[in-house]
Design a protein around this motif. Structure first.
Motif, mmCIF file in Angstrom:
data_model
loop_
_atom_site.group_PDB
_atom_site.id
_atom_site.type_symbol
_atom_site.label_atom_id
_atom_site.label_comp_id
_atom_site.label_asym_id
_atom_site.label_seq_id
_atom_site.Cartn_x
_atom_site.Cartn_y
_atom_site.Cartn_z
ATOM 1 N N ARG A 166 -25.702 7.633 1.753
ATOM 2 C CA ARG A 166 -25.720 8.124 3.133
ATOM 3 C C ARG A 166 -24.409 8.850 3.467
ATOM 4 N NH1 ARG A 166 -26.975 3.680 5.393
ATOM 5 N NH2 ARG A 166 -29.187 4.064 5.802
ATOM 6 N N GLU A 167 -23.292 8.311 3.002
ATOM 7 C CA GLU A 167 -21.998 8.956 3.254
ATOM 8 C C GLU A 167 -21.892 10.294 2.523
ATOM 9 O OE1 GLU A 167 -19.228 8.121 5.252
ATOM 10 O OE2 GLU A 167 -20.937 7.060 6.132
ATOM 11 N N GLU A 168 -22.385 10.346 1.296
ATOM 12 C CA GLU A 168 -22.350 11.599 0.544
ATOM 13 C C GLU A 168 -23.198 12.674 1.215
ATOM 14 O OE1 GLU A 168 -23.579 10.525 -3.366
ATOM 15 O OE2 GLU A 168 -21.595 9.771 -3.956
ATOM 16 N N LEU A 169 -24.340 12.285 1.750
ATOM 17 C CA LEU A 169 -25.188 13.247 2.459
ATOM 18 C C LEU A 169 -24.516 13.737 3.733
ATOM 19 C CD1 LEU A 169 -28.656 11.512 2.035
ATOM 20 C CD2 LEU A 169 -28.030 13.781 1.155
ATOM 21 N N ARG A 170 -23.739 12.870 4.360
ATOM 22 C CA ARG A 170 -23.053 13.254 5.591
ATOM 23 C C ARG A 170 -21.867 14.172 5.327
ATOM 24 N NH1 ARG A 170 -18.718 11.658 8.515
ATOM 25 N NH2 ARG A 170 -18.190 10.073 6.960
ATOM 26 N N THR A 171 -21.119 13.901 4.252
ATOM 27 C CA THR A 171 -19.887 14.640 4.005
ATOM 28 C C THR A 171 -20.059 15.871 3.115
ATOM 29 O OG1 THR A 171 -19.380 13.147 2.158
ATOM 30 C CG2 THR A 171 -18.480 12.574 4.326
ATOM 31 N N MET A 172 -21.068 15.890 2.256
ATOM 32 C CA MET A 172 -21.266 17.056 1.384
ATOM 33 C C MET A 172 -22.753 17.326 1.182
ATOM 34 S SD MET A 172 -19.728 15.339 -2.076
ATOM 35 C CE MET A 172 -20.043 13.648 -2.540
ATOM 36 N N PRO A 173 -23.426 17.776 2.232
ATOM 37 C CA PRO A 173 -24.886 17.977 2.149
ATOM 38 C C PRO A 173 -25.304 19.044 1.147
ATOM 39 C CG PRO A 173 -23.975 18.876 4.185
ATOM 40 C CD PRO A 173 -22.891 18.086 3.552
ATOM 41 N N GLU A 174 -24.520 20.110 1.004
ATOM 42 C CA GLU A 174 -24.905 21.186 0.073
ATOM 43 C C GLU A 174 -24.850 20.713 -1.374
ATOM 44 O OE1 GLU A 174 -26.228 24.081 0.694
ATOM 45 O OE2 GLU A 174 -26.191 23.548 2.827
ATOM 46 N N GLU A 175 -23.788 19.966 -1.701
ATOM 47 C CA GLU A 175 -23.689 19.436 -3.061
ATOM 48 C C GLU A 175 -24.835 18.473 -3.356
ATOM 49 O OE1 GLU A 175 -21.347 19.641 -0.878
ATOM 50 O OE2 GLU A 175 -19.487 20.429 -1.736
ATOM 51 N N GLU A 176 -25.223 17.680 -2.366
ATOM 52 C CA GLU A 176 -26.320 16.738 -2.552
ATOM 53 C C GLU A 176 -27.653 17.468 -2.713
ATOM 54 O OE1 GLU A 176 -26.301 13.028 -2.645
ATOM 55 O OE2 GLU A 176 -24.432 13.875 -3.388
ATOM 56 N N LEU A 177 -27.806 18.590 -1.996
ATOM 57 C CA LEU A 177 -29.033 19.388 -2.147
ATOM 58 C C LEU A 177 -29.103 19.989 -3.551
ATOM 59 C CD1 LEU A 177 -31.581 20.608 -0.910
ATOM 60 C CD2 LEU A 177 -30.174 22.517 -0.085
ATOM 61 N N ASP A 178 -27.966 20.463 -4.047
ATOM 62 C CA ASP A 178 -27.926 20.991 -5.418
ATOM 63 C C ASP A 178 -28.239 19.890 -6.434
ATOM 64 O OD1 ASP A 178 -27.245 23.486 -4.452
ATOM 65 O OD2 ASP A 178 -25.090 23.189 -4.735
ATOM 66 N N GLU A 179 -27.715 18.708 -6.181
ATOM 67 C CA GLU A 179 -27.968 17.591 -7.091
ATOM 68 C C GLU A 179 -29.447 17.235 -7.115
ATOM 69 O OE1 GLU A 179 -26.132 13.145 -7.897
ATOM 70 O OE2 GLU A 179 -26.420 13.807 -5.829
ATOM 71 N N LEU A 180 -30.070 17.203 -5.942
ATOM 72 C CA LEU A 180 -31.492 16.882 -5.870
ATOM 73 C C LEU A 180 -32.323 17.942 -6.588
ATOM 74 C CD1 LEU A 180 -33.500 14.829 -4.742
ATOM 75 C CD2 LEU A 180 -33.631 16.208 -2.652
ATOM 76 N N THR A 181 -31.908 19.188 -6.435
ATOM 77 C CA THR A 181 -32.605 20.271 -7.130
ATOM 78 C C THR A 181 -32.538 20.091 -8.637
ATOM 79 O OG1 THR A 181 -32.090 21.835 -5.334
ATOM 80 C CG2 THR A 181 -32.691 22.783 -7.470
ATOM 81 N N GLN A 182 -31.370 19.751 -9.141
ATOM 82 C CA GLN A 182 -31.206 19.562 -10.585
ATOM 83 C C GLN A 182 -32.000 18.359 -11.093
ATOM 84 O OE1 GLN A 182 -29.829 21.706 -12.741
ATOM 85 N NE2 GLN A 182 -29.721 22.958 -10.869
ATOM 86 N N LEU A 183 -32.104 17.333 -10.275
ATOM 87 C CA LEU A 183 -32.893 16.166 -10.671
ATOM 88 C C LEU A 183 -34.370 16.540 -10.841
ATOM 89 C CD1 LEU A 183 -31.296 13.415 -8.398
ATOM 90 C CD2 LEU A 183 -31.165 13.554 -10.885
ATOM 91 N N TYR A 184 -34.857 17.406 -9.956
ATOM 92 C CA TYR A 184 -36.242 17.853 -10.103
ATOM 93 C C TYR A 184 -36.393 18.849 -11.245
ATOM 94 C CZ TYR A 184 -38.025 15.412 -6.039
ATOM 95 O OH TYR A 184 -38.433 14.434 -5.181
ATOM 96 N N ARG A 185 -35.353 19.607 -11.529
ATOM 97 C CA ARG A 185 -35.378 20.497 -12.701
ATOM 98 C C ARG A 185 -35.500 19.658 -13.972
ATOM 99 N NH1 ARG A 185 -35.928 24.038 -14.720
ATOM 100 N NH2 ARG A 185 -34.097 25.126 -15.457
ATOM 101 N N GLN A 186 -34.790 18.523 -14.013
ATOM 102 C CA GLN A 186 -34.842 17.649 -15.187
ATOM 103 C C GLN A 186 -36.210 16.995 -15.360
ATOM 104 O OE1 GLN A 186 -31.612 14.878 -14.682
ATOM 105 N NE2 GLN A 186 -30.064 16.487 -14.647
ATOM 106 N N ARG A 187 -36.997 16.990 -14.299
ATOM 107 C CA ARG A 187 -38.340 16.429 -14.370
ATOM 108 C C ARG A 187 -39.382 17.468 -14.764
ATOM 109 N NH1 ARG A 187 -39.430 11.734 -9.855
ATOM 110 N NH2 ARG A 187 -37.628 10.443 -10.356
ATOM 111 N N GLY A 188 -38.922 18.694 -15.010
ATOM 112 C CA GLY A 188 -39.826 19.706 -15.532
ATOM 113 C C GLY A 188 -40.210 20.806 -14.577
ATOM 114 N N LEU A 189 -39.699 20.789 -13.345
ATOM 115 C CA LEU A 189 -40.024 21.852 -12.394
ATOM 116 C C LEU A 189 -39.163 23.079 -12.653
ATOM 117 C CD1 LEU A 189 -40.321 19.856 -9.032
ATOM 118 C CD2 LEU A 189 -42.128 20.437 -10.663
ATOM 119 N N THR A 190 -39.679 24.215 -12.276
ATOM 120 C CA THR A 190 -38.883 25.441 -12.379
ATOM 121 C C THR A 190 -37.781 25.411 -11.331
ATOM 122 O OG1 THR A 190 -40.271 26.664 -10.821
ATOM 123 C CG2 THR A 190 -40.920 26.722 -13.156
ATOM 124 N N GLU A 191 -36.800 26.278 -11.507
ATOM 125 C CA GLU A 191 -35.677 26.329 -10.567
ATOM 126 C C GLU A 191 -36.154 26.586 -9.139
ATOM 127 O OE1 GLU A 191 -31.940 26.082 -9.048
ATOM 128 O OE2 GLU A 191 -32.432 25.772 -11.167
#
Length: 240
Positions: A93-118
């Protein structure tokens, strides 16, 4: 799909699954421990004496002490797990509050690792973040459902009750039959009960039931044989 999905009634969906499985796991474990520990105790005493009072005292002492020990152990263990989950939730929760863009990039990469396109991964991450960013990160990144945290009281009570129920079986089996057959009767009753609990536990966990039941039966038989032999030797030598 929801928990009331009529197309797949046997599949667990929705909240509460983790807590129910934790409750069942603790219950099966408690029953197994109750059966084996109290059975080993009373069979060992029965090898040394035929006195019903001694058997009853030993069995009740093992039942009460074991039930309290199981409850306390489960409570401490599950409480530690829940504290860790809460700490991870707070950190996320603190990471989402203080660095939302980095967390969005991280979530994107997690879904990329699951086989989704960029592009698809980014779109999914954006939409889930808009809906519930914390829940999305906890599920994908940590495998935690904030609405389904483990409950230490459920585990403790389940273990204590299951231990007591399991322990009553060998206690009754050793006290009711005549002294000449009480040990064989207890052996049979305990091994059948262990086979049943092994089967149930395997079904809950999705494991092969025959293998799980066989492990418990063999282990229980060895424990009973060992304690009976010790009790018999001590009784024969006059130590007890």
């Amino acid at each position: 799909m929801t928990a009331s999905d009529p197309l797949h009634p046997d599949e667990p969906h929705g909240g509460g699954v983790g807590q129910r499985l934790n409750w069942l796991r603790a219950g099966v474990l408690g029953a197994n421990d109750g059966i084996v520990s109290v059975a080993s105790l009373v069979v060992g005493v029965a090898g040394a004496t035929t006195d019903n009072a001694a058997l009853l005292i030993a069995g009740l002492a093992g039942l009460v002490g074991g039930a309290i020990s199981m409850a306390l152990g489960e409570y401490v263990s599950v409480s530690s797990q829940r504290d860790s989950e809460r700490a991870l939730i707070h950190k996320e929760r603190e990471e989402l509050r203080t660095m939302p863009e980095e967390e969005l990039d991280e979530l994107t990469q997690l879904y990329r690792q699951r086989g989704l396109t960029e592009q698809t991964a980014r779109q999914v991450a954006v939409e889930l973040t808009e809906h519930d960013a914390l829940a999305a990160h906890l599920e994908v990144e940590l495998g935690i459902d904030p609405d389904d945290l483990v409950n230490p009281w459920h585990a403790a009570i389940s273990s204590a009750v299951a231990f007591t129920i399991g322990a009553l079986l060998p206690l009754v089996a050793i006290l009711l039959p005549p002294p000449s057959v009480r040990v064989p009767v207890t052996f049979v009753a305990v091994l059948i009960a262990l086979a049943a609990t092994g089967f149930i536990g395997a079904k809950i966990g999705g494991a092969p039931p025959l293998r799980a039941s066989l492990r418990l039966v063999v282990g229980g038989a060895l424990a009973l044989a060992a304690t009976w032999l010790i009790g018999t030797l001590l009784g024969t030598t006059g130590i007890v």
